[in-house]
Design an enzyme around this catalytic site. Structure first.
Site, mmCIF file in Angstrom:
data_model
loop_
_atom_site.group_PDB
_atom_site.id
_atom_site.type_symbol
_atom_site.label_atom_id
_atom_site.label_comp_id
_atom_site.label_asym_id
_atom_site.label_seq_id
_atom_site.Cartn_x
_atom_site.Cartn_y
_atom_site.Cartn_z
ATOM 1 N N THR A 57 0.897 -1.315 -0.080
ATOM 2 C CA THR A 57 0.048 -0.158 0.005
ATOM 3 C C THR A 57 0.864 1.213 -0.032
ATOM 4 O O THR A 57 1.962 1.281 0.543
ATOM 5 C CB THR A 57 -0.701 -0.040 1.105
ATOM 6 O OG1 THR A 57 -1.620 -1.135 1.312
ATOM 7 C CG2 THR A 57 -1.803 1.225 1.445
ATOM 8 N N ARG A 84 -13.858 -7.871 0.640
ATOM 9 C CA ARG A 84 -13.032 -7.695 2.101
ATOM 10 C C ARG A 84 -12.460 -6.441 1.933
ATOM 11 O O ARG A 84 -11.937 -5.795 0.709
ATOM 12 C CB ARG A 84 -11.874 -8.753 2.033
ATOM 13 C CG ARG A 84 -10.949 -8.546 3.121
ATOM 14 C CD ARG A 84 -9.614 -7.581 2.965
ATOM 15 N NE ARG A 84 -8.602 -7.410 3.895
ATOM 16 C CZ ARG A 84 -7.461 -6.690 3.837
ATOM 17 N NH1 ARG A 84 -7.386 -6.066 2.874
ATOM 18 N NH2 ARG A 84 -6.594 -6.614 4.766
ATOM 19 N N VAL A 85 -12.535 -5.544 2.828
ATOM 20 C CA VAL A 85 -11.994 -4.042 2.957
ATOM 21 C C VAL A 85 -11.067 -4.005 4.186
ATOM 22 O O VAL A 85 -11.243 -4.680 4.915
ATOM 23 C CB VAL A 85 -12.974 -2.974 3.281
ATOM 24 C CG1 VAL A 85 -12.535 -1.648 3.602
ATOM 25 C CG2 VAL A 85 -14.042 -3.089 1.847
ATOM 26 N N GLY A 98 0.568 -2.914 5.974
ATOM 27 C CA GLY A 98 0.557 -4.136 6.458
ATOM 28 C C GLY A 98 -0.857 -5.019 6.694
ATOM 29 O O GLY A 98 -1.738 -4.438 5.931
ATOM 30 N N GLY A 149 -4.252 -5.520 7.292
ATOM 31 C CA GLY A 149 -5.290 -4.512 7.835
ATOM 32 C C GLY A 149 -6.040 -4.989 8.827
ATOM 33 O O GLY A 149 -6.422 -4.150 9.632
HETATM 34 C C1 SD4 Z 1 -4.669 -4.073 3.525
HETATM 35 N N1 SD4 Z 1 -3.209 -2.583 4.821
HETATM 36 O O1 SD4 Z 1 -5.601 -4.098 2.864
HETATM 37 C C2 SD4 Z 1 -3.562 -3.097 3.659
HETATM 38 C C3 SD4 Z 1 -2.405 -3.921 2.796
HETATM 39 C C4 SD4 Z 1 -1.216 -3.100 2.981
HETATM 40 O O2 SD4 Z 1 0.996 -3.379 2.676
HETATM 41 O O3 SD4 Z 1 -0.900 -2.273 3.613
HETATM 42 N N2 SD4 Z 1 0.032 -3.799 2.489
HETATM 43 O O4 SD4 Z 1 -4.680 -4.859 4.503
#
Ligand code: SD4
Length: 325
Positions: A187, A215-216, A239, A241
């Site tokens: 992200t 999924r969110v 990371g 979520g």
């Molecule tokens: C999520 N936090 O959809 C996001 C993914 C992410 O590094 O940050 N990846 O869970």
């Protein structure tokens, strides 16, 4: 390299996986604690943050606003079809749909968000429109898309030839199992403090690769993936979520800064808390970046491999975040 592929172990009970480590050989490793920044300043997660920062900092350097800098900065990454974690070219869910999540926030509490948005490649700009053109904060799914079309955004196929190929490969080898072993999961979150002392943040993602349809994650959730308060500062997450949502991660980092911790110590405190709450998830990865109102910044993650980019008048630098392990 924009297209970071990280070999990972299976993450978790949540059925998605996160990277344990990655290879960013050009990161600078001397940034261990909160660093004193200058104003204006821009900070972004991951190596692709350098591209975002370059565009965002041009805006800041010319007297532009933090909110413009963060939006226009992350749009660069959303528009990059070779980046498989954000915008066009993002990995699809397990049914083959690319669904995007994003949010944007200003220091005065103004904010907007979209989640589960399909066929629109710049969710961050739609989130900004939600903030500016509606009395609401969050629009999701078909409602978010309808609003985007009304605002003049165009639909396009977000599944590139490459992600389609990766998806088909994943289907074959993994047979819909969540026990996946290769993923790309970066992200982009960007925080900026402009020359006028205004602070803002943006966070945008295609979410966890091969996630369940619908999924969110944390990224579009104000307080989880991003939080900004001009009385204290700004923070954003990357990371898993589910772990960030469960702990209201970014809001807690900002709260810790409000209570006097430096950006680095604030990130560390919340990462420690997340790790403690998920003690059985050995491979769990979560990282935060934070920026205070003086331009001091910091970052911290559970596992090594998380890096972040800083842009100031002194140039653009990539740093490895210090981590728990
Ligand atoms: C999520 N936090 O959809 C996001 C993914 C992410 O590094 O940050 N990846 O869970």
């Amino acid at each position: 390299m924009k297209n970071r592929r990280a070999f990972i172990k299976t993450a978790s009970i949540f059925g998605i996986a996160m990277p344990l480590a990655s290879c960013h050989s050009n990161s600078n490793t001397n940034n261990q604690k909160s660093q004193e920044g200058v104003k204006p300043i821009i900070i972004s997660t991951w190596e692709h943050g350098l591209d975002a920062n370059k565009v965002g900092f041009e805006i800041l350097k010319n007297g532009g606003s933090a909110i413009d800098a963060v939006e226009k900065g992350v749009v660069v990454v959303e528009n990059d079809p070779t980046n498989q974690t954000v915008g066009i070219g993002g990995f699809p869910d397990r049914d083959g749909n690319v669904t995007l999540d994003a949010c944007i926030m200003k220091g005065d509490g103004g904010c907007g968000s979209v989640a589960f948005l399909q066929e629109i490649k710049n969710p961050i700009s739609v989130a900004r429109k939600v903030m500016e053109e509606t009395p609401h904060i969050m629009l999701v799914g078909s409602g978010a898309k309808k609003f985007a079309l009304e605002q003049g955004f165009k639909t396009e196929n977000l599944l590139t030839e490459q992600t389609k190929k990766d998806y088909l490969e994943w289907l074959e080898t993994e047979n819909y199992s969540p026990e996946i072993n290769i993923e790309n999961h970066d992200t982009i979150s960007t925080l900026a403090l402009d020359a006028n002392g205004k602070i803002a943040g943006a966070c945008t993602t295609s979410g966890a690769a091969w996630k369940m349809h619908g999924r969110v994650g944390d990224s579009p959730l104000i307080g989880a993936g991003l939080f900004v308060d001009e009385e204290a500062g700004a923070a954003a997450a990357t990371g898993l979520g589910e772990a960030v949502i469960r702990t209201a991660g970014s809001a807690m980092v900002v709260e810790a800064m409000r209570n006097g911790l430096s950006p680095y110590d604030a990130c560390k405190e919340v990462v420690d808390r997340i790790r403690k709450k998920h003690a059985t998830l050995k491979d769990l990865q979560v990282g935060f970046v934070a920026l205070d109102m003086k331009g001091n910044y910091g970052a911290y993650s559970i596992h090594p491999g998380f890096n972040y980019a800083i842009g100031t008048i002194n140039g653009h630098t990539l740093f490895d975040a210090k981590s728990m392990f």
